[in-house]
Enzyme design. Structure first.
Site, mmCIF file in Angstrom:
data_model
loop_
_atom_site.group_PDB
_atom_site.id
_atom_site.type_symbol
_atom_site.label_atom_id
_atom_site.label_comp_id
_atom_site.label_asym_id
_atom_site.label_seq_id
_atom_site.Cartn_x
_atom_site.Cartn_y
_atom_site.Cartn_z
ATOM 1 N N LEU A 32 0.883 -1.255 0.231
ATOM 2 C CA LEU A 32 0.036 -0.036 -0.028
ATOM 3 C C LEU A 32 0.765 1.228 -0.035
ATOM 4 O O LEU A 32 1.984 1.483 0.815
ATOM 5 C CB LEU A 32 -1.040 -0.209 1.349
ATOM 6 N N GLY A 35 -1.851 6.376 -2.732
ATOM 7 C CA GLY A 35 -2.749 6.082 -3.578
ATOM 8 C C GLY A 35 -3.917 5.382 -3.118
ATOM 9 O O GLY A 35 -5.145 5.626 -2.921
ATOM 10 N N HIS A 36 -3.363 4.160 -2.481
ATOM 11 C CA HIS A 36 -4.470 3.402 -1.847
ATOM 12 C C HIS A 36 -5.097 4.086 -0.235
ATOM 13 O O HIS A 36 -6.208 4.211 -0.310
ATOM 14 C CB HIS A 36 -3.804 2.078 -1.056
ATOM 15 N N GLY A 146 -9.201 3.642 -8.228
ATOM 16 C CA GLY A 146 -8.400 4.706 -8.532
ATOM 17 C C GLY A 146 -8.644 5.019 -9.889
ATOM 18 O O GLY A 146 -8.638 4.126 -10.616
ATOM 19 N N VAL A 175 -3.316 9.850 -7.133
ATOM 20 C CA VAL A 175 -2.541 10.534 -6.270
ATOM 21 C C VAL A 175 -0.880 10.448 -6.829
ATOM 22 O O VAL A 175 -0.234 9.210 -7.152
ATOM 23 C CB VAL A 175 -2.488 9.826 -4.881
ATOM 24 N N SER A 185 2.442 0.616 -6.765
ATOM 25 C CA SER A 185 3.323 -0.532 -5.964
ATOM 26 C C SER A 185 4.466 -1.077 -6.869
ATOM 27 O O SER A 185 5.444 -1.186 -6.449
ATOM 28 C CB SER A 185 2.307 -1.844 -5.778
HETATM 29 P P1 AMP Z 1 -3.742 -2.192 -7.052
HETATM 30 O O1 AMP Z 1 -3.176 -2.381 -5.364
HETATM 31 O O2 AMP Z 1 -2.610 -1.378 -8.028
HETATM 32 O O3 AMP Z 1 -4.462 -3.058 -7.521
HETATM 33 O O4 AMP Z 1 -4.363 -0.809 -6.866
HETATM 34 C C1 AMP Z 1 -5.699 -0.899 -6.090
HETATM 35 C C2 AMP Z 1 -6.504 0.310 -6.381
HETATM 36 O O5 AMP Z 1 -5.802 1.635 -5.864
HETATM 37 C C3 AMP Z 1 -7.250 0.329 -7.677
HETATM 38 O O6 AMP Z 1 -8.267 1.052 -7.596
HETATM 39 C C4 AMP Z 1 -6.187 1.525 -8.066
HETATM 40 O O7 AMP Z 1 -6.654 2.407 -9.134
HETATM 41 C C5 AMP Z 1 -5.960 2.330 -6.854
HETATM 42 N N1 AMP Z 1 -4.587 3.147 -7.033
HETATM 43 C C6 AMP Z 1 -3.598 2.620 -7.401
HETATM 44 N N2 AMP Z 1 -2.334 3.761 -7.537
HETATM 45 C C7 AMP Z 1 -3.143 4.903 -7.491
HETATM 46 C C8 AMP Z 1 -2.697 6.305 -7.357
HETATM 47 N N3 AMP Z 1 -1.608 6.461 -7.550
HETATM 48 N N4 AMP Z 1 -3.815 7.020 -7.122
HETATM 49 C C9 AMP Z 1 -4.888 6.832 -6.761
HETATM 50 N N5 AMP Z 1 -5.489 5.459 -6.864
HETATM 51 C C10 AMP Z 1 -4.687 4.672 -7.048
#
Ligand code: AMP
Length: 281
Positions: A32, A35-36, A146, A175, A185
């Site tokens: 995390l 953004g998360h 996101g 973010v 990540s």
């Molecule tokens: P992930 O763990 O990469 O599958 O992301 C989980 C959630 O966090 C998804 O809805 C992504 O779009 C969101 N997310 C990942 N990076 C960002 C970011 N930089 N800003 C906003 N949301 C994000």
């Protein structure tokens, strides 16, 4: 904060929480970052907030980075706690999500065939299937995603609409690091040199936004403005493309607020995504 590895126990806790009010769900693959955290903060406005941490194997193609995808459950749980999460599902084995004999899939349509869908065959089928399972387990009234993964958000919105899933999907802004790089990540994979060159992406996206603010409407010209900054710095560019913000179909002329620039570029083996709705306030 209560942490579950068993989806059924998590579902029971969520069902019980729903008798007291709304539940905001944040599905993630862990490792995390801020953004998360922005999604967790948004989900806190509901009576209960729930987080899932699951590196979903079915959304990775055979040649992709599933086994080396970064993981840090202890760190993730600390962050979740700091952001007021009530319930966490963190399965310790993919088999609890996909037991032997699993055979039912969600197959998204046209929104999922191009772009990431074309370059990562089967990716959105894996995403759509796991998202529907997580929405069902969590009994979520709201789910937070996101805009960083723009096409994924579009596919999820469509899935919920097409299959009558009783949840409100909430999209949250990208973010960024202080220098502009969209948080991911996967940024941890970047060498210092790649990390520096990766700034070409956010600068390219900014250039496209500026072009639209300056009155440019020709989609090819906007793509070239972005590519001019991304191309020389990236090891490879998968796509830099202006699309209709809703259908994701190619367009020639930008109507401000109705078009999106989608970018994927590679630095070494790492694929980085970025995007911006063009002409949005
Ligand atoms: P992930 O763990 O990469 O599958 O992301 C989980 C959630 O966090 C998804 O809805 C992504 O779009 C969101 N997310 C990942 N990076 C960002 C970011 N930089 N800003 C906003 N949301 C994000």
């Amino acid at each position: 904060m209560r942490v579950f590895t068993d989806p059924k126990a998590f579902a029971a806790a969520c069902r019980e929480a729903r008798t007291r009010g709304e539940l905001g769900l944040v599905p993630t693959m862990g490792y995390l970052h801020e953004g998360h955290a922005s999604l967790m903060d948004a989900a806190r406005r509901h009576r209960t907030s729930a987080l899932t941490i699951f590196v979903n194997p079915t959304q990775f193609a055979a040649n992709e980075d599933l086994s080396r995808y970064p993981r840090d459950l202890a760190g993730d749980l600390r962050i979740a706690e700091q952001h007021g999460v009530d319930l966490v599902l963190a399965p310790d084995d993919p088999k609890v999500v996909y037991p032997d004999g699993f055979q039912t899939w969600v197959e998204p349509g046209a929104l999922a065939t191009d772009l990431e869908g074309a370059l990562r065959p089967g990716h959105f089928r894996g995403v759509a299937t796991v998202v529907l399972k997580l929405l069902n387990l969590a009994h979520a009234s709201h789910a937070y995603f996101g805009q960083k993964d723009y096409q994924q958000l579009a596919v999820v919105r469509r899935l919920v609409r097409d299959l009558d899933v009783p949840v409100e999907i909430v999209g949250c802004p990208i973010v960024r690091e202080p220098d502009g790089l969209a948080m991911s990540s996967r940024n941890v994979y970047l060498t210092p040199d790649q990390r520096q060159r990766a700034l070409g992406i956010s600068r390219g996206v900014q250039a496209a936004r500026r072009a639209v603010a300056d009155g440019v409407r020709d989609a090819r010209q906007i793509e070239q403005a972005a590519l001019g900054l991304i191309g020389p710095l990236a090891d490879a560019v998968d796509y830099v493309t202006v699309r209709d913000a809703d259908s994701l179909e190619p367009i020639d002329v930008v109507t401000p607020g109705r078009a999106v620039l989608l970018v994927v570029a590679r630095f070494g083996k790492t694929r980085l995504l970025d995007n911006a709705v063009l002409g949005a306030a």
